[in-house]
Write an enzyme that holds these catalytic residues in place. Structure first.
Site, PDB file in Angstrom:
ATOM      1  N   LYS A 111       0.836  -1.385   0.063  1.00  0.00           N
ATOM      2  CA  LYS A 111      -0.036  -0.106  -0.051  1.00  0.00           C
ATOM      3  C   LYS A 111       0.991   1.167   0.040  1.00  0.00           C
ATOM      4  O   LYS A 111       0.474   2.163  -0.706  1.00  0.00           O
ATOM      5  CB  LYS A 111      -0.908  -0.046   1.342  1.00  0.00           C
ATOM      6  N   LYS A 193      -5.098 -10.583  -5.918  1.00  0.00           N
ATOM      7  CA  LYS A 193      -6.372 -10.822  -5.227  1.00  0.00           C
ATOM      8  C   LYS A 193      -7.160  -9.735  -5.374  1.00  0.00           C
ATOM      9  O   LYS A 193      -7.264  -8.595  -5.515  1.00  0.00           O
ATOM     10  CB  LYS A 193      -6.028 -11.096  -3.854  1.00  0.00           C
ATOM     11  N   LYS A 196     -11.190  -4.395  -2.599  1.00  0.00           N
ATOM     12  CA  LYS A 196     -11.873  -2.988  -2.662  1.00  0.00           C
ATOM     13  C   LYS A 196     -10.923  -2.099  -3.254  1.00  0.00           C
ATOM     14  O   LYS A 196     -11.281  -1.204  -3.893  1.00  0.00           O
ATOM     15  CB  LYS A 196     -12.457  -2.727  -1.451  1.00  0.00           C
TER      16      LYS A 196
END
Ligand code: ADP
Length: 327
Positions: A111, A193, A196
């Site tokens: 991230k 994967k 969201k």
């Protein structure tokens, strides 16, 4: 009775990865275990967000979870920010967690690589997660595979705190992970994967026509170039979704048709679409009914927060006492 804790971020619509990897398990385990299900809104603000969107998504997540079968009579459903003890315990755990451990977390590396300026909250995310779980002294944490590394950190935090402040008998249990038979659902683009934040999802409440539009171009066995090429079911994401949504006899039939080139991928997808529609339609219909009654959703979350807070306060009183604070 053993206790379960698990959380989900209100960072977008609940998708079939969340559902198959975690939420279905929460529904199956509620009642057999004392269950706490938390919408972790403080986690969701570690990346850029809009306040009104967060508010809407928090409500929508509650609706989706209730529609999926979370039963407020058998599980405590609540929003993280309504129980201040989560952040209080997280601060305490921050003082025990080595920087290097946090920098090694795969999700942080992933991230943070997508952000120009990295907020400290993104780094300490797993510490807040440890606080979420340990605040309730949960024994079991039903999660998808992506959370196993974070959960190991929670176990280490528990061990460390116990060794320092409760050496004779462990105060915090070391929480164990519980995964489903689909612990890692891949995105329809065949890459990462389903998540969201990556926009490669199938929403749990999406209309059938929208789901079909996403299934049609979805990546299958890359080696199956022509319609007449036999496929290898195990390498195909659509086959894995069949295993999650279709009955066993259909799964067997799909595997046979794929590996003999009896069916083309589009036929296989049509059958998957039918299986998905069968499972997801009642959830979508329940969600519409729940959405029409916002007062009940609010009341469920408020009652859930009250129950969670009562447990959290007892834990914090003892934690502070043992650490030298005047409770
Ligand atoms: P997301 O990655 O979509 O933002 P969260 O971080 O809120 O999801 O995770 C909520 C739960 O759903 C966690 O238990 C997580 O492990 C699980 N989960 C998320 N994505 C997947 C996936 N693709 N396959 C299986 N489980 C998943």
């Amino acid at each position: 009775m053993s206790r379960i804790f698990s959380g989900i971020q209100p960072s977008g619509d609940l998708h079939i990865g969340n559902y198959l990897g975690a939420v279905k398990n929460w529904v199956a385990l509620q009642g057999r275990f004392e269950s706490l299900i938390c919408i972790v809104d403080y986690h969701a603000i570690t990346v850029a967000y809009e306040p009104q969107v967060l508010r809407d998504r928090t409500r929508d997540m509650a609706i989706s979870l209730l529609a999926s079968g979370i039963d407020p009579e058998r599980a405590v459903l609540f929003v993280q920010s309504a129980v201040a003890e989560h952040t209080e315990l997280a601060w305490i755990f921050n003082t025990l967690t080595p920087l290097g451990e946090l920098e090694r977390q795969t999700q942080f590396k992933d991230k943070s690589s997508r952000q120009e300026s990295i907020p400290v909250g993104l780094l300490t995310y797993p510490v807040l997660q440890a606080a979420d779980i340990l605040l309730y002294k949960a024994d079991l944490v039903p999660v998808g595979e992506d959370q196993l590394q974070h959960l190991e950190l929670s176990r280490e935090v528990a061990r460390k705190w116990n060794a320092r402040f409760s050496p004779d008998a462990p105060f915090f249990p070391e929480p164990k992970a519980e995964v489903t038979k689909t612990p890692r659902v891949m995105g329809l683009d065949g890459g990462a994967k389903m998540s969201k934040s990556l926009g490669n999802t199938v929403g749990l409440l999406e209309e059938p026509a929208a789901i079909w539009e996403k299934l049609k171009p979805a990546v299958t066995d890359p080696a199956r170039v022509r319609r007449t090429d036999p496929g290898t079911p195990e390498v195909c994401n659509i086959y894995h979704l069949h295993k999650a949504f279709s009955p066993p006899e259909t799964v067997q039939h799909v595997a046979a048709q794929c590996s003999t080139a009896g069916w083309g991928c589009i036929e296989c997808k049509k059958v998957l679409f039918e299986s998905m529609t069968k499972e997801l339609t009642p959830i979508r219909e329940r969600a519409a009914a729940i959405r029409a009654d916002p007062a009940t959703v609010k009341a469920v979350l408020r009652a859930g927060a009250d129950k969670a807070r009562a447990i959290a306060r007892v834990t914090m009183r003892e934690v502070k006492e043992r650490m030298g604070f005047d409770p």
